[in-house]
Design a protein around this motif. Structure first.
Motif, PDB file in Angstrom:
ATOM      1  N   SER A 185       5.339  -8.911  -6.160  1.00 17.70           N
ATOM      2  CA  SER A 185       4.837  -8.133  -5.027  1.00 17.70           C
ATOM      3  C   SER A 185       5.935  -7.150  -4.640  1.00 17.70           C
ATOM      4  O   SER A 185       7.068  -7.259  -5.118  1.00 17.70           O
ATOM      5  CB  SER A 185       4.501  -9.047  -3.843  1.00 17.70           C
ATOM      6  OG  SER A 185       5.660  -9.724  -3.384  1.00 17.70           O
ATOM      7  N   ASP A 186       5.598  -6.208  -3.766  1.00 21.40           N
ATOM      8  CA  ASP A 186       6.636  -5.264  -3.346  1.00 21.40           C
ATOM      9  C   ASP A 186       7.671  -5.926  -2.455  1.00 21.40           C
ATOM     10  O   ASP A 186       8.858  -5.652  -2.563  1.00 21.40           O
ATOM     11  CB  ASP A 186       5.984  -4.078  -2.624  1.00 21.40           C
ATOM     12  CG  ASP A 186       5.209  -3.191  -3.578  1.00 21.40           C
ATOM     13  OD1 ASP A 186       5.826  -2.659  -4.514  1.00 21.40           O
ATOM     14  OD2 ASP A 186       3.986  -3.063  -3.411  1.00 21.40           O
ATOM     15  N   PHE A 187       7.208  -6.801  -1.562  1.00 16.52           N
ATOM     16  CA  PHE A 187       8.153  -7.551  -0.727  1.00 16.52           C
ATOM     17  C   PHE A 187       7.504  -8.850  -0.267  1.00 16.52           C
ATOM     18  O   PHE A 187       6.283  -9.000  -0.288  1.00 16.52           O
ATOM     19  CB  PHE A 187       8.644  -6.723   0.467  1.00 16.52           C
ATOM     20  CG  PHE A 187       7.587  -6.355   1.469  1.00 16.52           C
ATOM     21  CD1 PHE A 187       7.303  -7.176   2.561  1.00 16.52           C
ATOM     22  CD2 PHE A 187       6.869  -5.171   1.349  1.00 16.52           C
ATOM     23  CE1 PHE A 187       6.339  -6.836   3.502  1.00 16.52           C
ATOM     24  CE2 PHE A 187       5.897  -4.819   2.280  1.00 16.52           C
ATOM     25  CZ  PHE A 187       5.631  -5.656   3.359  1.00 16.52           C
ATOM     26  N   LEU A 224       1.798  -0.606  -0.451  1.00 15.59           N
ATOM     27  CA  LEU A 224       2.574  -1.768  -0.872  1.00 15.59           C
ATOM     28  C   LEU A 224       1.713  -3.025  -0.840  1.00 15.59           C
ATOM     29  O   LEU A 224       0.784  -3.131  -0.034  1.00 15.59           O
ATOM     30  CB  LEU A 224       3.787  -1.963   0.041  1.00 15.59           C
ATOM     31  CG  LEU A 224       4.711  -0.771   0.235  1.00 15.59           C
ATOM     32  CD1 LEU A 224       4.582  -0.248   1.664  1.00 15.59           C
ATOM     33  CD2 LEU A 224       6.155  -1.135  -0.038  1.00 15.59           C
ATOM     34  N   PHE A 225       2.071  -3.973  -1.683  1.00 17.87           N
ATOM     35  CA  PHE A 225       1.432  -5.287  -1.688  1.00 17.87           C
ATOM     36  C   PHE A 225       2.481  -6.316  -1.288  1.00 17.87           C
ATOM     37  O   PHE A 225       3.586  -6.338  -1.825  1.00 17.87           O
ATOM     38  CB  PHE A 225       0.880  -5.616  -3.072  1.00 17.87           C
ATOM     39  CG  PHE A 225       0.373  -7.015  -3.198  1.00 17.87           C
ATOM     40  CD1 PHE A 225      -0.684  -7.470  -2.406  1.00 17.87           C
ATOM     41  CD2 PHE A 225       0.944  -7.910  -4.103  1.00 17.87           C
ATOM     42  CE1 PHE A 225      -1.156  -8.775  -2.513  1.00 17.87           C
ATOM     43  CE2 PHE A 225       0.478  -9.203  -4.224  1.00 17.87           C
ATOM     44  CZ  PHE A 225      -0.574  -9.634  -3.425  1.00 17.87           C
ATOM     45  N   ALA A 226       2.136  -7.160  -0.313  1.00 20.19           N
ATOM     46  CA  ALA A 226       3.106  -8.115   0.231  1.00 20.19           C
ATOM     47  C   ALA A 226       2.560  -9.532   0.169  1.00 20.19           C
ATOM     48  O   ALA A 226       1.343  -9.751   0.255  1.00 20.19           O
ATOM     49  CB  ALA A 226       3.443  -7.752   1.672  1.00 20.19           C
ATOM     50  N   ARG A 227       3.457 -10.475   0.075  1.00 19.95           N
ATOM     51  CA  ARG A 227       3.115 -11.893   0.163  1.00 19.95           C
ATOM     52  C   ARG A 227       3.927 -12.542   1.274  1.00 19.95           C
ATOM     53  O   ARG A 227       5.104 -12.225   1.443  1.00 19.95           O
ATOM     54  CB  ARG A 227       3.406 -12.632  -1.149  1.00 19.95           C
ATOM     55  CG  ARG A 227       2.566 -12.203  -2.329  1.00 19.95           C
ATOM     56  CD  ARG A 227       2.821 -13.120  -3.528  1.00 19.95           C
ATOM     57  NE  ARG A 227       2.159 -12.663  -4.729  1.00 19.95           N
ATOM     58  CZ  ARG A 227       0.877 -12.915  -5.029  1.00 19.95           C
ATOM     59  NH1 ARG A 227       0.141 -13.628  -4.182  1.00 19.95           N
ATOM     60  NH2 ARG A 227       0.351 -12.459  -6.136  1.00 19.95           N
ATOM     61  N   GLN A 228       3.294 -13.436   2.013  1.00 19.12           N
ATOM     62  CA  GLN A 228       4.050 -14.267   2.953  1.00 19.12           C
ATOM     63  C   GLN A 228       4.153 -15.652   2.337  1.00 19.12           C
ATOM     64  O   GLN A 228       3.155 -16.252   1.937  1.00 19.12           O
ATOM     65  CB  GLN A 228       3.378 -14.318   4.332  1.00 19.12           C
ATOM     66  CG  GLN A 228       4.333 -14.859   5.396  1.00 19.12           C
ATOM     67  CD  GLN A 228       4.083 -14.271   6.767  1.00 19.12           C
ATOM     68  OE1 GLN A 228       3.634 -13.133   6.886  1.00 19.12           O
ATOM     69  NE2 GLN A 228       4.383 -15.030   7.804  1.00 19.12           N
ATOM     70  N   CYS A 238      -0.888  -3.154   2.194  1.00 18.73           N
ATOM     71  CA  CYS A 238      -0.238  -2.386   3.258  1.00 18.73           C
ATOM     72  C   CYS A 238      -0.157  -0.908   2.902  1.00 18.73           C
ATOM     73  O   CYS A 238      -0.061  -0.534   1.734  1.00 18.73           O
ATOM     74  CB  CYS A 238       1.187  -2.913   3.472  1.00 18.73           C
ATOM     75  SG  CYS A 238       1.303  -4.700   3.666  1.00 18.73           S
ATOM     76  N   GLU A 239      -0.166  -0.089   3.951  1.00 19.86           N
ATOM     77  CA  GLU A 239       0.038   1.349   3.768  1.00 19.86           C
ATOM     78  C   GLU A 239       0.833   1.891   4.944  1.00 19.86           C
ATOM     79  O   GLU A 239       0.532   1.603   6.098  1.00 19.86           O
ATOM     80  CB  GLU A 239      -1.298   2.079   3.652  1.00 19.86           C
ATOM     81  CG  GLU A 239      -1.137   3.566   3.369  1.00 19.86           C
ATOM     82  CD  GLU A 239      -2.462   4.288   3.154  1.00 19.86           C
ATOM     83  OE1 GLU A 239      -2.425   5.525   2.967  1.00 19.86           O
ATOM     84  OE2 GLU A 239      -3.512   3.625   3.174  1.00 19.86           O
ATOM     85  N   VAL A 247      -2.656  -2.553   7.750  1.00 17.65           N
ATOM     86  CA  VAL A 247      -2.437  -3.922   7.292  1.00 17.65           C
ATOM     87  C   VAL A 247      -3.816  -4.475   6.933  1.00 17.65           C
ATOM     88  O   VAL A 247      -4.689  -4.596   7.794  1.00 17.65           O
ATOM     89  CB  VAL A 247      -1.789  -4.800   8.373  1.00 17.65           C
ATOM     90  CG1 VAL A 247      -1.481  -6.184   7.821  1.00 17.65           C
ATOM     91  CG2 VAL A 247      -0.522  -4.150   8.912  1.00 17.65           C
ATOM     92  N   ALA A 248      -4.020  -4.776   5.670  1.00 22.31           N
ATOM     93  CA  ALA A 248      -5.349  -5.168   5.208  1.00 22.31           C
ATOM     94  C   ALA A 248      -5.315  -6.526   4.534  1.00 22.31           C
ATOM     95  O   ALA A 248      -4.300  -6.944   3.971  1.00 22.31           O
ATOM     96  CB  ALA A 248      -5.917  -4.115   4.255  1.00 22.31           C
ATOM     97  N   GLY A 249      -6.445  -7.212   4.607  1.00 25.25           N
ATOM     98  CA  GLY A 249      -6.560  -8.512   3.948  1.00 25.25           C
ATOM     99  C   GLY A 249      -7.996  -8.999   3.986  1.00 25.25           C
ATOM    100  O   GLY A 249      -8.891  -8.355   4.538  1.00 25.25           O
TER     101      GLY A 249
END
Length: 262
Positions: A185-187, A224-228, A238-239, A247-249
């Motif tokens: 992922s990006d971050f 960007l694509f993020a993971r928690q 994300c954009e 913030v999308a999901g």
């Protein structure tokens, strides 16, 4: 009084993952102390209460302890409740909140939330936060939350919090987010809230108001694509849009029911 109650897992395509939020539609506002008691009884990170006024929807978020200024996963859960359960007629929802007007666009099962950007600024790490961490960050920033940047995704996975020390911190209504560049992922990130009944928030949409502009500037890209990396885990699309972030999901309904208050 009989009220509807929906529990929805946000930022995931599977139940038992993502971040659970309760959603309660209202006709009129109840006293704040009652809203807080309902949130405590629900015992999830956030309970969203909303009143549909027609053109706009008045939305508020409560943890078991306080009313929040902004909550991503409970906003996503509310949008999912409206779109998939309550047959809301528009693919665009306008919410009036403590953070101003927030819009959510629904497309192909994805919820695109338009939130304020909160670019964090360089900061010093308070000793009390440092003492609560088993791994020290390489950089420290702050907006609403402290944003601690680490060397690797492995660091983020291995972070442990000494709660007896951490709970001495007063960041109401903020918390501490730890983050690093991701491997697939990006971050990545994790989020911790001192003095809270739920120490680690499973997926924190509002923290990405700071994470998105930070990582966008570092990586030189706006999408960007993020993971928690909590135990439940979550995925965020994300954009960066300068003054705003998207913030999308996705979300899944866990339960539908009713509760009564006298």
């Amino acid at each position: 009084m009989k009220l509807e109650l929906y529990q929805i897992d946000a930022f995931t395509e599977e139940i038992f993952h993502g971040n659970p939020a309760c959603v309660v539609p209202l006709k009129n506002w109840l006293p704040d102390e009652i809203l807080l008691k309902i949130a405590r009884e629900n015992a999830v990170a956030e309970t969203a209460f909303f009143i549909d006024n027609g053109n706009t929807i008045h939305l508020r978020w409560f943890t078991p302890e306080i009313e929040m200024d902004l909550c991503g996963h409970a906003t996503l859960a509310t949008a999912h409740c409206l779109a998939s359960i309550l047959n809301y007629q528009s693919s665009r929802m306008v919410f009036q909140t403590r953070s101003g007007e927030l819009t959510v666009e629904v497309k192909d099962g994805m919820y695109y939330m338009d939130f304020p950007s909160r670019m964090p600024e360089k900061s010093a790490l308070p000793d009390i936060i440092s003492q609560s961490l088993n791994i020290q960050p390489k950089e420290v920033f702050q907006s609403r939350d402290y944003v601690l940047v680490y060397e690797s995704e492995e660091d983020i996975k291995n972070i442990k919090i000494e709660r007896s020390v951490f709970d001495l911190i007063n960041l109401d209504p903020g918390g501490v987010v730890v983050t690093a560049a991701g491997t697939d992922s990006d971050f990545v990130s994790r989020y911790f809230t001192p003095q809270s009944s739920i120490l680690e928030d499973p997926v924190t949409g509002s923290a990405h108001c700071s994470l998105i502009p930070l990582w966008s500037s570092r990586l030189g890209k706006d999408k960007l694509f993020a993971r928690q990396l909590s135990e439940r885990g979550g995925e965020l699309y994300c954009e960066n849009k300068k003054e705003r972030v998207i913030v999308a999901g996705k979300a899944r309904t866990y339960s539908e029911g009713y509760f009564r208050i006298e």
